[in-house]
Scaffold this active site. Structure first.
Site, short mmCIF file in Angstrom:
data_model
loop_
_atom_site.label_atom_id
_atom_site.label_comp_id
_atom_site.label_asym_id
_atom_site.label_seq_id
_atom_site.Cartn_x
_atom_site.Cartn_y
_atom_site.Cartn_z
N HIS A 155 -22.08 30.71 -40.74
CA HIS A 155 -22.12 29.46 -39.96
C HIS A 155 -23.27 28.56 -40.44
O HIS A 155 -24.24 28.32 -39.72
CB HIS A 155 -22.32 29.89 -38.49
CG HIS A 155 -22.12 28.86 -37.45
ND1 HIS A 155 -22.74 27.63 -37.45
CD2 HIS A 155 -21.39 28.88 -36.31
CE1 HIS A 155 -22.39 26.96 -36.37
NE2 HIS A 155 -21.57 27.71 -35.66
N GLU A 255 -18.77 25.90 -42.49
CA GLU A 255 -18.86 27.36 -42.39
C GLU A 255 -17.77 28.03 -43.22
O GLU A 255 -16.59 27.73 -43.06
CB GLU A 255 -18.71 27.76 -40.92
CG GLU A 255 -19.61 26.95 -40.00
CD GLU A 255 -19.25 27.11 -38.52
OE1 GLU A 255 -18.74 28.19 -38.15
OE2 GLU A 255 -19.47 26.16 -37.75
#
Ligand code: BG6
Length: 288
Positions: A155, A255
């Site tokens: 992320h 991400e």
């Protein structure tokens, strides 16, 4: 000569720091979370909120949190968003140095407490290869006798200077789900930002670029046909923990993921390696 040291943040979190001819980096054992990566002579490649308190128990709001073994909300009410790996203490299991390139390796031990979420026998490692480029690999091995299915994401939070000037490119021919609606076809290669953006892309090419006022960040993915593009914008910023109200102006998340139809199912004995590789665009490289 590359130097690898350990330290403890004032609020208790343990970290490893790397200083080499190629970069400076810091990674916390909690979440195996890379929090700083600065290629030598260049600007930082990861963003962290100044509102983060670095307290044990929370993930750090920035860097590269690891979402595992599920991404987003779990169907079971009350289970933590983005899984449990990002706020557990990982073990540092090795460091290698070759020609100033440092590779750090981490392992997530599955505790009895976490077996409720993950009753499977698997091995999860995170490897960070630190040169002028950052390469992060999340490696799953199924040691069990049955197939296991998981979703996951690296992320990454990027420093983009000014969200109003940011152009993210490399999105043509993909489709995305946003706010539980879609799929929508992506009609342009570029994405501009003027509202909350929370897209899960599928069938996405392996490289995107973030064109910022301070240079272009190149983001590559391997073994990942899905990716998440996120900026919380004004209202959601006010509700986010460890995030300043105006932080949305300075960050975007792109991400590397395996989510939705890109969820991975590992047969007994199978191995999967999700990779993200991040760098500033090198002089002479094609800007697009
Ligand atoms: C993104 C999600 O990946 O993570 C967003 O798409 C979410 O919906 C964001 O808000 C941050 O999540 P968290 O749990 O770190 O606040």
């Amino acid at each position: 000569m590359a130097v690898i040291t350990t330290g403890v943040h004032g609020n208790g979190l343990e970290y490893i720091e790397v200083h080499s001819k190629l970069c400076d980096a810091r990674i916390f054992l909690q979440g195996a979370q890379l929090e700083r990566f600065i290629p030598r002579g260049q600007a930082p490649l990861l963003w962290v909120s100044t509102a983060d308190d670095y307290l044990p128990g929370n993930g750090i709001r920035g860097g590269i949190p690891v979402c595992w073994p599920w991404f987003g909300q779990h169907d079971t009410h009350g289970w933590p968003q983005h899984g449990f790996a990002r706020n557990r203490r990982w073990q540092h299991i090795g460091s290698e140095v070759q020609d100033e390139v440092v590779t750090l390796k981490f392992l997530l031990p599955i505790t009895d407490e976490d077996r409720i979420y993950w009753p499977h026998d698997t091995r999860l490692e995170l490897h960070c290869r630190l040169s002028q480029t950052l390469r992060v690999s999340l490696i799953n091995v199924n040691l069990d006798h049955h197939p296991v299915t998981l979703t996951q994401a690296l992320h990454s939070y990027f420093p983009i200077g000014d969200i109003h000037q940011l152009i993210a490119s490399g999105f043509s021919s993909a489709h995305y789900i946003e706010f539980a609606k879609g799929p929508y076809a992506q009609t342009t290669d570029d994405v501009h930002f003027d509202r909350e953006t929370d897209r899960v892309y599928n069938a996405l090419a392996g490289q995107q670029r973030l064109h910022t006022p301070n240079g272009t960040i190149v983001v590559r993915r391997e073994h990942s046909s899905s990716a998440v593009l996120w900026n919380p914008w004004i209202e959601k910023s006010r509700r986010l923990s460890r995030f300043n109200d105006d932080d949305y102006l300075r960050m975007v998340c792109l991400e590397a993921a395996n989510v939705r139809e890109d969820a991975i199912t590992l047969a007994p004995g199978a191995r999967h390696e999700l990779v993200t590789e991040i760098s500033w665009l090198a002089p002479g490289e094609q800007p697009r």
